[in-house]
Design an enzyme around this catalytic site. Structure first.
Site, PDB file in Angstrom:
ATOM      1  N   ARG A 175       0.543  -1.109   0.024  1.00  6.86           N
ATOM      2  CA  ARG A 175       0.357  -0.408  -0.140  1.00  6.86           C
ATOM      3  C   ARG A 175       0.593   1.477   0.447  1.00  6.86           C
ATOM      4  O   ARG A 175       0.140   2.214  -0.459  1.00  6.86           O
ATOM      5  CB  ARG A 175      -1.063   0.275   1.383  1.00  6.86           C
ATOM      6  CG  ARG A 175      -2.046  -0.820   1.085  1.00  6.86           C
ATOM      7  CD  ARG A 175      -2.104  -2.265   1.118  1.00  6.86           C
ATOM      8  NE  ARG A 175      -3.365  -2.678   0.628  1.00  6.86           N
ATOM      9  CZ  ARG A 175      -3.804  -3.302   1.114  1.00  6.86           C
ATOM     10  NH1 ARG A 175      -2.900  -4.216   2.558  1.00  6.86           N
ATOM     11  NH2 ARG A 175      -4.625  -4.765   1.393  1.00  6.86           N
ATOM     12  N   ASP A 204       0.243  -6.865  -3.673  1.00  5.49           N
ATOM     13  CA  ASP A 204      -1.332  -6.314  -2.880  1.00  5.49           C
ATOM     14  C   ASP A 204      -1.807  -5.456  -4.483  1.00  5.49           C
ATOM     15  O   ASP A 204      -1.291  -5.697  -4.974  1.00  5.49           O
ATOM     16  CB  ASP A 204      -1.521  -5.721  -1.731  1.00  5.49           C
ATOM     17  CG  ASP A 204      -2.506  -6.456  -1.688  1.00  5.49           C
ATOM     18  OD1 ASP A 204      -3.734  -5.936  -1.130  1.00  5.49           O
ATOM     19  OD2 ASP A 204      -2.705  -6.665   0.233  1.00  5.49           O
ATOM     20  N   HIS A 278      -7.179 -10.039  -3.480  1.00  2.00           N
ATOM     21  CA  HIS A 278      -5.632  -8.459  -3.583  1.00  2.00           C
ATOM     22  C   HIS A 278      -4.478  -8.959  -4.493  1.00  2.00           C
ATOM     23  O   HIS A 278      -3.192  -8.817  -4.556  1.00  2.00           O
ATOM     24  CB  HIS A 278      -5.173  -8.725  -2.147  1.00  2.00           C
ATOM     25  CG  HIS A 278      -6.137  -8.997  -0.995  1.00  2.00           C
ATOM     26  ND1 HIS A 278      -6.205  -7.094  -0.337  1.00  2.00           N
ATOM     27  CD2 HIS A 278      -6.364  -9.697  -0.529  1.00  2.00           C
ATOM     28  CE1 HIS A 278      -7.127  -7.545   0.375  1.00  2.00           C
ATOM     29  NE2 HIS A 278      -7.181  -8.164   0.550  1.00  2.00           N
ATOM     30  N   GLU A 345     -10.188 -12.406   1.481  1.00  2.00           N
ATOM     31  CA  GLU A 345     -10.752 -11.049   0.908  1.00  2.00           C
ATOM     32  C   GLU A 345     -11.089 -11.250  -0.321  1.00  2.00           C
ATOM     33  O   GLU A 345     -11.105 -10.479  -1.083  1.00  2.00           O
ATOM     34  CB  GLU A 345     -10.411  -9.918   1.027  1.00  2.00           C
ATOM     35  CG  GLU A 345     -10.316  -9.206   3.612  1.00  2.00           C
ATOM     36  CD  GLU A 345     -10.020  -8.587   3.662  1.00  2.00           C
ATOM     37  OE1 GLU A 345     -10.585  -7.820   4.614  1.00  2.00           O
ATOM     38  OE2 GLU A 345      -8.668  -7.683   2.815  1.00  2.00           O
ATOM     39  N   TRP A 411      -6.667 -14.323  11.717  1.00  2.00           N
ATOM     40  CA  TRP A 411      -6.600 -12.522  11.898  1.00  2.00           C
ATOM     41  C   TRP A 411      -8.143 -12.378  11.983  1.00  2.00           C
ATOM     42  O   TRP A 411      -8.832 -10.929  12.593  1.00  2.00           O
ATOM     43  CB  TRP A 411      -5.895 -12.247  10.401  1.00  2.00           C
ATOM     44  CG  TRP A 411      -6.728 -12.185   9.338  1.00  2.00           C
ATOM     45  CD1 TRP A 411      -7.813 -12.870   8.552  1.00  2.00           C
ATOM     46  CD2 TRP A 411      -8.409 -11.321   9.189  1.00  2.00           C
ATOM     47  NE1 TRP A 411      -8.404 -12.503   7.458  1.00  2.00           N
ATOM     48  CE2 TRP A 411      -8.594 -11.367   7.502  1.00  2.00           C
ATOM     49  CE3 TRP A 411      -8.519  -9.436   9.117  1.00  2.00           C
ATOM     50  CZ2 TRP A 411      -9.493 -10.570   6.764  1.00  2.00           C
ATOM     51  CZ3 TRP A 411      -9.807  -9.147   8.373  1.00  2.00           C
ATOM     52  CH2 TRP A 411     -10.340  -9.646   7.482  1.00  2.00           C
ATOM     53  N   TYR A 436      -3.731  -5.893  15.578  1.00  2.00           N
ATOM     54  CA  TYR A 436      -3.510  -4.891  14.504  1.00  2.00           C
ATOM     55  C   TYR A 436      -3.046  -4.101  14.596  1.00  2.00           C
ATOM     56  O   TYR A 436      -3.620  -2.425  15.256  1.00  2.00           O
ATOM     57  CB  TYR A 436      -4.872  -5.089  13.381  1.00  2.00           C
ATOM     58  CG  TYR A 436      -5.126  -6.129  12.658  1.00  2.00           C
ATOM     59  CD1 TYR A 436      -4.301  -7.333  12.425  1.00  2.00           C
ATOM     60  CD2 TYR A 436      -5.778  -6.214  11.285  1.00  2.00           C
ATOM     61  CE1 TYR A 436      -4.630  -8.362  11.677  1.00  2.00           C
ATOM     62  CE2 TYR A 436      -5.964  -7.068  10.377  1.00  2.00           C
ATOM     63  CZ  TYR A 436      -4.807  -8.151  10.559  1.00  2.00           C
ATOM     64  OH  TYR A 436      -5.243  -9.403   8.833  1.00  2.00           O
ATOM     65  N   ASP A 438      -1.874  -1.059  12.526  1.00  2.00           N
ATOM     66  CA  ASP A 438      -2.580  -0.203  11.729  1.00  2.00           C
ATOM     67  C   ASP A 438      -3.866   0.389  12.678  1.00  2.00           C
ATOM     68  O   ASP A 438      -4.919   1.159  11.982  1.00  2.00           O
ATOM     69  CB  ASP A 438      -2.786  -0.612  10.559  1.00  2.00           C
ATOM     70  CG  ASP A 438      -4.414  -1.644  10.106  1.00  2.00           C
ATOM     71  OD1 ASP A 438      -4.534  -2.704  11.288  1.00  2.00           O
ATOM     72  OD2 ASP A 438      -4.885  -1.683   9.409  1.00  2.00           O
ATOM     73  N   TRP A 482      -0.238  -3.159   7.845  1.00  2.37           N
ATOM     74  CA  TRP A 482      -0.937  -2.643   7.177  1.00  2.37           C
ATOM     75  C   TRP A 482      -0.946  -1.964   7.117  1.00  2.37           C
ATOM     76  O   TRP A 482      -1.171  -0.500   7.759  1.00  2.37           O
ATOM     77  CB  TRP A 482      -2.468  -3.415   7.134  1.00  2.37           C
ATOM     78  CG  TRP A 482      -3.152  -4.697   7.510  1.00  2.37           C
ATOM     79  CD1 TRP A 482      -3.381  -4.951   8.596  1.00  2.37           C
ATOM     80  CD2 TRP A 482      -2.797  -5.747   6.779  1.00  2.37           C
ATOM     81  NE1 TRP A 482      -3.723  -6.702   8.598  1.00  2.37           N
ATOM     82  CE2 TRP A 482      -2.637  -6.630   7.480  1.00  2.37           C
ATOM     83  CE3 TRP A 482      -2.316  -5.419   5.359  1.00  2.37           C
ATOM     84  CZ2 TRP A 482      -3.241  -7.789   6.511  1.00  2.37           C
ATOM     85  CZ3 TRP A 482      -2.136  -7.001   4.206  1.00  2.37           C
ATOM     86  CH2 TRP A 482      -2.977  -8.139   5.208  1.00  2.37           C
ATOM     87  N   GLU A 484      -2.090   0.997   4.650  1.00  2.00           N
ATOM     88  CA  GLU A 484      -2.899   1.842   3.705  1.00  2.00           C
ATOM     89  C   GLU A 484      -2.790   3.325   4.266  1.00  2.00           C
ATOM     90  O   GLU A 484      -2.051   4.498   3.976  1.00  2.00           O
ATOM     91  CB  GLU A 484      -4.646   1.185   4.165  1.00  2.00           C
ATOM     92  CG  GLU A 484      -5.044   0.111   2.878  1.00  2.00           C
ATOM     93  CD  GLU A 484      -4.934  -1.405   3.683  1.00  2.00           C
ATOM     94  OE1 GLU A 484      -4.435  -1.155   4.403  1.00  2.00           O
ATOM     95  OE2 GLU A 484      -5.792  -2.019   3.331  1.00  2.00           O
TER      96      GLU A 484
HETATM   97  C1  ACM Z   1      -6.168  -9.499   6.047  1.00  2.00           C
HETATM   98  O1  ACM Z   1      -6.508  -8.286   7.005  1.00  2.00           O
HETATM   99  N1  ACM Z   1      -7.113  -8.987   4.980  1.00  2.00           N
HETATM  100  C2  ACM Z   1      -5.370 -10.603   6.111  1.00  2.00           C
END
Ligand code: ACM
Length: 626
Positions: A175, A204, A278, A345, A411, A436, A438, A482, A484
């Site tokens: 990202r 991704d 992704h 996802e 997760w 997480y 983020d 993550w 983003e």
């Molecule tokens: C994830 O947070 N999509 C693994």
């Protein structure tokens, strides 16, 4: 210790603990992660001109570790210790010893450290244990410096080994792209806290970051997107003829260098190639990879999910040939046992709309898109198995049936991992609610924009061994960053620390040694270590967080808290800045009378501000009740 002195000391310590519980009792080393056992004696070992480093001769690995240790001692004490194979002369010594007989109940990462006034003896069965023992010595030196006992170690006996085999942090470099130098620094910081897996999220929708020589467009096209600054997910999509100038990638040479750097720090790198969802960056490079076949640009952080087809076509043999090429190069580069293949996802609507995919399902007797995803993951597992690699996938790989030897990274809570363990699969727990990195670590009014919240205490207080499963299936735990909303390296550090201090203790220290009250006392001394390492950590744990409810009359009730205990919170409702002469929050939710515009609150230790000033407009707080 003499009894009267012991009593006096105890009273003093009690007073210290009572009066200022977030300041640690001076003589207990604030090591993170907390060792399995630490017994402190009296006196100190001082590193000086006479100190030597004793290593058995003829072991190249030990010699290398000795050099590494000397670098650390050099930085921390200014002394470069002469390396000898035997203690000689009058000086004191630091002795590193590989001892296969060591009666340490831990695994190959354990160590024993014995410090007297004359000798530091560090022994371990394996090099990893010596490495971790040296991290403890480094911390003891750093912590000593804080108490003006520079260049010295307390007399201490430590026996230590990890709770979990896999102690990971993940960095998403797709990202936003992070430089090779920053990745190394991140790994170095991880090693200091005894993490041993760096999960590198390399691909991704917003960027493909690993050079694949047989597929050059992956980085020529897939590594670049149009530049955008501001709020992720609300960026303007790429405009016609706009140059894709933001991004970057790691050459295979860079990757080899980073792998070697990590290996010197006993960190295994697990690369992630996230498929079949992704995958927009790969599809931008090679449009034939999706069933849609459309020529998409790499996504810059604008809305695209379920709009642009970011899924690989599981019905097309060319996709498996593509993956074979990718994984051939990935497997050749990374020496570890595992390759992470994502699997999370994966939107199914494009597969549902594709006649080719639907025909394929009929031919193969595949009834649902979940089963189709499972078919795809099993094919990927076969490809990687031929290359002597085991796969890890996010918990969605459970949908439609697990691939036979897959390890699951859980997760979406713990449930996926529990289910996988019950099916006899290895699990790494990384529930978003606790790991997480983020997420907000403090009040959203004080923190950079993101979604959901993970406070330091929540990162600290969880157990990666859920009830009801055979614990031998728990391979480990991991924190995930993550990116983003993480556009810079400085911000990556801010999100990582100190929550990863908490995670390091969850992953390393025995459950019985994990203690939130005790951990809090280590924060200030550890912040000084992070300062010295120029790590941009967060102090959000000291800031006020407002949580809100509406009562039956629809009046706003505001509760104020800080993550760390024993701070006083003062607040005002008259738009002035609070100080210790303002109203002290007493733990009962504040009923906000009609007409009040904002609440201002701040935490204090005595008369000194401990956290940032929170200015919370009532209109904003009210939104939180919806
Ligand atoms: C994830 O947070 N999509 C693994």
């Amino acid at each position: 210790m003499k009894k009267s002195f012991a009593v006096k000391t105890s009273i003093y310590l009690l007073a210290l603990v009572f009066i200022c519980p977030i300041i640690r009792a001076q003589d207990k080393p604030a090591i993170v992660p907390e060792p399995v056992s630490l017994v402190q004696g009296k006196g100190r070992f001082v590193i000086n001109d006479q100190t030597s480093l004793i290593l058995p001769s003829g072991n190249a690995e030990l010699a290398r570790l000795g050099n590494q240790a000397n670098e650390w001692f050099g930085v921390l004490t200014g002394h470069n210790l002469p390396v000898k194979s035997k203690a000689t002369g009058a000086g004191n010594s630091i002795r590193l010893l590989l001892n296969p007989e060591l009666n340490n109940p831990g695994n190959d990462e354990g160590y024993e450290l014995s410090v007297t006034e004359h000798e530091v003896k560090l022994q371990a069965r394996k090099m990893a244990g010596l490495f971790y023992g040296l991290q403890t010595i480094r911390q003891l030196l750093q912590l000593s410096a804080e108490t003006n006992q520079q260049h010295s170690l307390p007399v201490v006996e430590i026996v230590d080994y990890p709770r979990l085999k896999w102690r990971g942090l993940m960095l998403d470099v797709s990202r936003h792209f992070f430089s090779k130098d920053f990745v190394k620094k991140y790994i170095d910081d991880m090693a200091h806290y005894k993490f041993n897996v760096f999960h590198w999220h390399l691909t991704d929708d917003q960027g493909w970051r690993i050079e694949i020589k047989s597929l050059p467009r992956l980085t020529e096209v897939g590594a670049w997107r149009v530049p955008r600054t501001g709020q992720w997910w609300s960026y303007t999509p790429p405009q016609k003829d706009e140059k894709a100038s933001y991004g970057g990638y790691y050459t295979q040479q860079d990757i080899k260098e980073i792998i070697a750097y990590a290996a010197e720090r006993h960190i295994t790198i697990v690369p992630e190639i996230d498929v079949p969802g992704h995958s927009l960056a790969a599809i931008a490079a090679y449009p034939y990879l999706s069933a849609t076949g459309y020529n998409y640009p790499v996504n810059p952080g604008s809305k695209f999910y379920n709009i642009d087809d970011n899924t690989l076509n599981p019905a097309d043999e060319r996709v498996y040939a593509f993956l074979d090429k990718v994984f051939t190069e990935v497997a050749a580069l990374f020496p570890g046992d595992y390759v992470h293949i994502g699997g999370d996802e994966c939107t199914k609507n494009f597969w549902q709309q594709s006649a080719v995919v639907q025909d394929f399902m009929k031919q193969q007797g595949i009834k649902t898109e979940h089963e189709l995803q499972s078919y795809f993951i099993k094919r990927v597992e076969k490809i990687l198995k031929k290359k002597k690699k085991k796969i890890i996938g996010w918990n969605e790989i459970l949908e439609g049936g697990l691939a036979p030897e897959a390890t699951v990274m859980s997760w979406q809570g713990m449930q996926g991992g529990i289910e996988a363990a019950k099916q006899g699969h290895q699990v790494i727990f990384t529930p978003s609610s606790n790991t997480y990195l983020d997420l907000y670590q403090g009040d959203p009014l004080l923190e950079p924009d993101t979604y959901d919240m993970l406070r330091l205490k929540t990162a600290y207080q969880w157990n990666p061994f859920p009830a009801g499963i055979d614990s031998t299936y728990v391979l480990g735990g991991q924190g995930n960053l993550w990116s983003e909303s993480v556009p810079t390296a400085r911000h990556a550090e801010y999100m990582t620390w100190p929550r990863s201090l908490a995670l390091s203790e969850v992953f390393w220290s025995p459950r019985g040694k994990q203690n939130w009250a005790d951990f809090q006392t280590k924060l200030i001394p550890q912040f000084k270590i992070l300062d010295a390492a120029q790590i941009n950590y967060s102090r959000a744990a000291f800031d006020v967080l407002a949580t809100v409810k509406l009562d039956q009359e629809k009046q706003l009730l505001v509760s104020l808290s800080t993550d760390v205990d024993s701070l006083d919170i003062y607040y005002t409702l008259d738009n002035t800045n609070p100080d210790p002469s303002s109203v002290r929050y007493n733990g009962t939710p504040i009923v906000i009378p009609k007409g009040i515009y904002q609440i201002r609150a701040q935490s204090f230790k005595g008369n000194t501000a401990a956290g940032k000033l929170l200015i919370a407009p009532c209109g904003e707080l009210e939104k939180r009740t919806r």
